[in-house]
Design a protein around this motif. Structure first.
Motif, PDB file in Angstrom:
ATOM      1  N   GLN A  18       8.985  -0.211   8.055  1.00 53.68           N
ATOM      2  CA  GLN A  18       8.499  -1.510   8.526  1.00 53.68           C
ATOM      3  C   GLN A  18       8.712  -1.718  10.017  1.00 53.68           C
ATOM      4  O   GLN A  18       7.875  -2.315  10.694  1.00 53.68           O
ATOM      5  CB  GLN A  18       9.156  -2.648   7.748  1.00 53.68           C
ATOM      6  N   SER A  43       4.831   6.094   8.721  1.00 52.02           N
ATOM      7  CA  SER A  43       4.082   4.831   8.706  1.00 52.02           C
ATOM      8  C   SER A  43       4.586   3.902   7.603  1.00 52.02           C
ATOM      9  O   SER A  43       4.125   2.768   7.515  1.00 52.02           O
ATOM     10  CB  SER A  43       2.592   5.086   8.517  1.00 52.02           C
ATOM     11  N   SER A  44       5.503   4.365   6.772  1.00 51.69           N
ATOM     12  CA  SER A  44       6.015   3.469   5.736  1.00 51.69           C
ATOM     13  C   SER A  44       7.237   2.677   6.203  1.00 51.69           C
ATOM     14  O   SER A  44       7.696   1.797   5.483  1.00 51.69           O
ATOM     15  CB  SER A  44       6.355   4.262   4.471  1.00 51.69           C
ATOM     16  N   SER A  61      -0.417  -4.411  10.581  1.00 50.57           N
ATOM     17  CA  SER A  61      -0.101  -2.986  10.403  1.00 50.57           C
ATOM     18  C   SER A  61      -0.880  -2.412   9.231  1.00 50.57           C
ATOM     19  O   SER A  61      -1.275  -1.249   9.242  1.00 50.57           O
ATOM     20  CB  SER A  61       1.409  -2.804  10.203  1.00 50.57           C
ATOM     21  N   GLN A  62      -1.139  -3.258   8.233  1.00 48.99           N
ATOM     22  CA  GLN A  62      -1.943  -2.797   7.098  1.00 48.99           C
ATOM     23  C   GLN A  62      -3.364  -2.461   7.566  1.00 48.99           C
ATOM     24  O   GLN A  62      -3.935  -1.450   7.157  1.00 48.99           O
ATOM     25  CB  GLN A  62      -1.972  -3.908   6.043  1.00 48.99           C
ATOM     26  N   ASN A  64       2.949  -7.646   9.294  1.00 47.17           N
ATOM     27  CA  ASN A  64       2.676  -6.804   8.121  1.00 47.17           C
ATOM     28  C   ASN A  64       1.170  -6.657   7.920  1.00 47.17           C
ATOM     29  O   ASN A  64       0.669  -5.566   7.642  1.00 47.17           O
ATOM     30  CB  ASN A  64       3.275  -7.436   6.854  1.00 47.17           C
ATOM     31  N   ARG A  67       5.939  -0.081  11.592  1.00 43.82           N
ATOM     32  CA  ARG A  67       4.703  -0.810  11.285  1.00 43.82           C
ATOM     33  C   ARG A  67       4.562  -2.020  12.210  1.00 43.82           C
ATOM     34  O   ARG A  67       3.489  -2.299  12.728  1.00 43.82           O
ATOM     35  CB  ARG A  67       4.678  -1.262   9.831  1.00 43.82           C
ATOM     36  N   LEU A  72      -2.891   0.799   9.998  1.00 40.91           N
ATOM     37  CA  LEU A  72      -2.415   2.057   9.406  1.00 40.91           C
ATOM     38  C   LEU A  72      -3.075   2.359   8.067  1.00 40.91           C
ATOM     39  O   LEU A  72      -2.999   3.500   7.590  1.00 40.91           O
ATOM     40  CB  LEU A  72      -0.888   1.984   9.202  1.00 40.91           C
TER      41      LEU A  72
END
Lengths: 379, 392, 379, 392
Positions: A272, A269-270, D387-388, D384, A275, D391
């Motif tokens: 990008q 999940s890190s 996804s924050q 971004n 993500r 996740l």
């Protein structure tokens, strides 16, 4: 304009979710799938929850709930990948039975409400693709009684149904929208042949052959095609809600995996790129959820408006299902394609839902054919 | 610049076509053309037939008993096999381990192992992946400890394709935990009949048994089955990856499958539906573009005048196209792809098909094809590689 | 099967690239665009390089080169976003002039070869969209002489052409493929009205009106439609090659920007989501390059095979152009949408190339209509 | 659950519709419906008309002179304005700076600035972005040094939309270089007529002058034009971003533009082309789905029962849809969108159009719309954010 559930609806949701979480776990489901894809016990439990009576009118011994409650239930069943043919029996068939004028319909409804009987719509014909007007099964009136001949395919849980609602042609050519009536055919009648089999999602279906089988007219030829369209739209709304539940759960499974699985020393999940992928997945899920609401809330609209809206919804849901399903597998990597892991089962169910009651291409065609000058939710 | 093959190349193609036509059993090509199940006898039978002709190691140089074909001849051979409906040659022996043995094995190893690979008699499997190491292959943990003339191997491999049939397996094993993860890896050849090896099936979501877990419990491996030097296995494996580019795009199979898609679409009545047909037309364009990219690579290899670093692109695009045509085949059949009737996927089944016979395997193939963007270096890893080339 | 250039072809490429790099920089180009989109001086320089004579046969004073050399030149002109109508004049019109039987054609060819004259095809009609068979312009034979009436749109560099090749109908209905002949019309003839204007990419075009203007038959009605198709396919191959050059340069500009531009303290090329985007861009570029080769190498194939191949190429190129152009702008952020920065100009030219000689949807339709049972480069 | 608006809401909608119908000049809505150029008088004229009605600050609470509408009323107002062809209200005053002044300004500032915003008399611009700070806004460098009762501002802002008309500009400026970049930023209101300010046009690739650079050379700004506390500007700006979600999806405009797309497609003969029409149908579905998502947000805001964190999704999807319909309009006109004739984009031009009048602005709009996935937090930044949320 309000998208909150009532307290009753929330209680209904909680009750179904509780049953799914505690009573319909992955192991039980796999066992049911291996045993053929249908469990009488599980069906009985749905009936005990009152769900088989959900949309049957109180007069006929049901709860008299409507589309919103149906959506609430379908979302939860989708979350649990419940194999039993709830939508086919308790949403689609019950609606047709209640619309129809066959005296025996009330008995079947009572049997469904009590969880003892199942009736399903058997409308798919070879070469029909998703066109409801293509009906080659024929009904003949012989001395005041209807006898029906033809073949219907991929009838949901057909081997576990006590009766079938069969569209058959009483007049016109194979592709005419006119001349289609709906008949109630008991499985025990002479001339009825059933062949059951498993389906890709672990559930089951059957081929139904009718050779001069006795049928009772449920809906006459003046209303048959319109009734089929309405049944399809109820089926679409149910598929949309089921898909939202399934996707919601699948996304949760995927998110958990991404936060757990490590590669190169860090959770995946890190990364990008992944993500942003999950952001796109979330987008499709929320668009799908929005259009599932739309589908449900348009079920009561006038036929033309309903038809257009339900096709719009099915297009969005089809696209969302495919993207969410495929990306969830991809984000899992190898484990996602194995039989022992849940994600693949969600993917398979979503794949089948995309093809039920018309796939994305079919409904995009419907949207295209039904466009108006204006657009939007209230157009 | 010339798009056409030379007369010599055309003649070579004809020769291959004729031979394949005469030697590929009709029942086998029928299975392949209809995506019916292939068993071990199907696969190994074809391998042996090729072996007898000396073509099972079709990419091998003459010094090791191969035909010594150039890049274009290899391509033409692959194309003729694919279009004729030959099963894919299981690559683990002739394509994957053989080049490593040729490049890094000693003469004894070459003499011992290569003939059995060429003849198709010995079935090889690959032991790279482990449960914890997917895209991060170098993190592998399966240990091999040197004890006298043996390595003692303990650990687990997974995703071992068709490992249930394997006679031998080539493995990356950890022989050292010092330094970077890549530096402590060795390349071992292991007899799968060795005591202590257990092969367990992994059933994939299409219901098939194609991949396996392989467990190693104090397995004794003679030290002369180590390739090259201890702790240098990563280098050998990377060499293999760099050379394992033959047919990575699978474009020849794609052409055959596009023909199948058209047949199914016609039979299902959607070939005349403009909306569906556009989707096929799009795949057709995609396949031509992919084939042109493959031909560019072949031309560059042949002439040595250009450097074309597009292997990662071929993998990405080829896998996406495989997924797309299998999806369209399923969508063409629609509801008739949804029954799951295992017998219907066997050749010669006499039962009643739901819909048509060709419908039975379509959904399963679609499900199975999801693997293509995951395995062999996931498409995400491939995009990392491409971006490295482009951005520096 | 070989995709290497000959030494001659490499020398040609180097010569054109040198001129573009040194002689046709961004400032000069912007100046030409501001001055109307065509520079006689620049055209003269192309002629000095011998390019205007590239495909004219040696008998007629040209170099007699073929499709591969044309591709080589177009790629370089695309790299430099050269505004002058090289393809329209020196590839498309010269081919038609050499195919035709008009005695004056030789003179026009000589003028083109020497860089003194320009002739362009004027075929676009209102409501034709991209169909070559839709021709409403009419030619009448009055006493042995042809007079032509009608209107043609968006004629490339029309205000700078000495003559036009005009498809006009001598028989049949507006959409018939039969009955179209091609006429040579000098701009000085009575009844010829021209209205020039700038185009979105900084070049120029013109509306051409013909009111009983005198024309000389270049290609008769038996071959007119086939000649138009061939002209279109030459135009497609040129557009493909130009697009490859433009995309190649645009990607290089974008890569340099990504490695330079910092956000959050690091070059934006370190963000994986953007890295994967540039990987997708590279994919589209290489697919496009492959199909540009394909287009060029199929130009000599029999008509049906050529037609199918060129449409296949245009579909890929259209999709690549749109993706590469849009993503290059996106990866640049704000600077990408400004007039003073080069990226936007590449984007605009690529946008226009997608719509020249048929857009992606049009050619997908052509591919669909022309599909065969087999597929692939040699099908 | 109910998809329909209440009778009260319907009545409100009717009231707005009637008022807009009576007060929106026909020439102005003609320009908007046909994407013709709008000048300052067009934009400010409409702002003043709204101001006179007290609707230019349509989202303001009653205590600051606004109508005090709820979320649904605001939506209905925006929808009626959009569908009627009103120009977009320039948001910098009423939507962007006003809420900051209300929340963090002192009573003197509120009294001094809010009336001019509501009336539409004072044109505000935004001074956030700088050449080096795009998605990384906090890296901004434009300095403000306190000297006595003034701040002395030096530096540059960029992408200042319609800054050429600006009376005032609200700026994020650096007042400290200590600590994290976010902590040294202050929020200043600056009179654009102050000596030392230079506005330079940036011409975008469509040839239009919509954005500007604003240069500050020792500009003296009275200290009472600082909002809130020094070095806390980042907090205020984030508050603004959190509240600047009204109409972020721009779905009402999308509905109007889809109608235009259909009109153009019909006129160009492609509405009856199944292939083209499918593309329109797809946008129609996309717009309905987006509108449903907007309605869900409104319902959640209204009832307070659900938390729906989808603003980033609305921005992404809304901008993608804007780009798509503008692309389709251009493709519908095809070659007739390629001329660049500036006069043809002015209302009332009497010259001969190439093709039809509606063709003239189509390519320019398509080019211009590329900005929508870049500005207001690029879609990459929005992903971004999503996804924050997803996740964690």
């Amino acid at each position: 304009m309000d998208f909150d559930y009532t307290d009753d609806q929330e209680q209904l949701r909680d009750a179904v979710r509780r049953w799914v979480d505690k009573g319909y776990g992955f192991e039980r489901r796999m066992g049911i799938a291996r045993a053929g894809g249908f469990s009488k016990e599980a069906w009985g439990e749905l009936a005990e929850l009152g769900l088989t009576a959900l949309t049957i009118s109180p007069d006929a011994g049901g709860m008299g709930f409507g589309p919103v409650e149906s959506m609430v239930v379908m979302e939860e069943l989708g979350r649990g990948l419940v194999l039993e043919p709830f939508a086919a029996v308790a949403l689609v068939a019950t609606d047709l039975l209640q619309q129809g004028h066959a005296p025996s319909a009330a008995l079947w409804l009572q049997g469904i409400a009590e969880g003892k009987e199942r009736v399903v719509l058997a409308h798919q014909e070879r070469a029909a693709r998703y066109r409801l007007n293509h009906v080659t099964t024929r009904a003949e009136n012989v001395g005041g009684n209807w006898v029906i001949s033809g073949a219907k395919s991929v009838v949901p849980a057909g081997a576990h149904a006590g009766a079938f609602i069969v569209p058959a042609r009483v007049g016109g050519a194979d592709d005419d929208a006119q001349g289609i009536a709906l008949f109630l055919v008991s499985r025990g009648e002479a001339g009825v042949t059933l062949r059951g089999y498993s389906t890709q999602d672990g559930a089951c279906a059957a081929e139904l052959k009718l050779d001069k089988a006795a049928g009772i007219e449920l809906i006459g030829p003046a209303d048959g095609h319109a009734a089929l369209e309405r049944a399809q739209d109820i089926g679409i709304a149910a598929a949309c809600a089921e898909a939202v539940g399934a996707m919601d759960k699948l996304v949760a499974i995927t998110v958990e995996y991404m936060n757990t699985r490590k590669q190169f020393g860090v959770p995946i999940s890190s990364f990008q790129a992944l993500r942003h992928r999950i952001a796109d997945v979330k987008m499709q899920l929320e668009l799908a959820r929005s259009m599932s609401f739309f589908a449900t809330l348009k079920l009561g609209a006038p036929a033309a408006e309903r038809r257009r809206a339900l096709s719009q919804a099915k297009v969005q849901l089809g696209q969302s299902m495919r993207f969410v399903g495929q990306q969830a597998i991809q984000l899992h990597g190898g484990i996602g394609v194995t039989m022992e892991y849940a994600a693949g089962h969600y993917f398979k169910r979503l794949t089948m839902l995309e093809m039920s009651f018309g796939d994305t291409m079919h409904h995009l065609g419907e949207v295209s054919a039904r466009m108006q000058d204006t657009a939007g939710v209230f157009a | 610049m010339d798009l056409n093959f030379t007369p010599e190349q055309q003649a070579f193609r004809e020769e291959v076509r004729e031979w394949v036509g005469a030697n590929l059993p009709k029942e086998l090509s029928h299975k392949v053309h209809n995506a019916l199940r292939l068993n071990k006898a199907d696969l190994q039978g074809w391998a042996r037939t090729l072996g007898r002709k000396g073509w099972h190691g079709w990419a091998w140089p003459k010094q090791f008993g191969g035909p010594g074909w150039d890049a274009i001849q290899r391509h033409l051979f692959e194309e003729e096999c694919a279009l004729a409906g030959a099963p894919r040659i299981i690559p683990f022996g002739p394509v994957m381990v053989a080049p490593v043995i040729m490049a890094f094995g000693n003469p004894e190893q070459q003499k011992r192992f290569l003939p059995g690979i060429m003849s198709g008699e010995v079935w090889w499997s690959q032991g790279y992946s482990e449960p914890g190491s997917g895209s991060d292959l170098a993190s592998l943990k399966c240990r091999a400890e040197r004890k006298g003339d043996f390595y003692i191997v303990n650990g687990q491999k997974t995703w071992t394709t068709l490992g249930q049939h394997g006679d031998w397996i080539f493995c990356l094993v950890r022989t050292s935990t010092e330094g970077k993860p890549q530096t402590g890896i060795s390349f071992l050849l292991i007899d799968m009949k060795s005591p202590g090896i257990t092969v367990r099936p992994i059933i994939t979501m299409d219901g098939e048994h194609e991949v396996n877990e392989v467990w190693f419990d104090n397995v004794e491996v003679p030290a002369d089955q180590l390739i090259g030097e201890e702790n240098k296995g990563w280098t050998y494996a990377k060499h293999l990856l760099a050379h394992e580019r033959t047919n990575i795009a699978d474009v020849n199979r794609a052409k055959r499958e596009l023909e199948r898609l058209k047949r199914i679409a016609k039979a299902e009545g959607v070939y005349e539906d403009a909306r569906f047909r556009d989707q096929i037309a799009q795949v057709e364009v995609d396949i031509v573009a992919l084939e042109m990219m493959v031909l560019r690579v072949l031309s560059a290899e042949q002439s040595g005048k250009q450097a074309l670093d597009v292997a990662a692109l071929l993998k990405i695009r080829g896998s996406e196209i495989q997924q797309r045509y299998s999806e369209l085949m399923m969508l063409a059949a629609g509801p008739y792809s949804t029954p799951f009737i295992e017998e219907a996927m066997e050749a010669g089944w006499q039962g009643d098909h739901v819909g048509a016979a060709y419908c039975a395997p379509l959904a399963g193939t679609y499900f199975n094809m999801r693997k293509t963007t995951i395995y062999g270096g996931s498409n995400e890893v491939q995009r990392n590689i491409v971006s490295q080339v482009v951005l520096g």
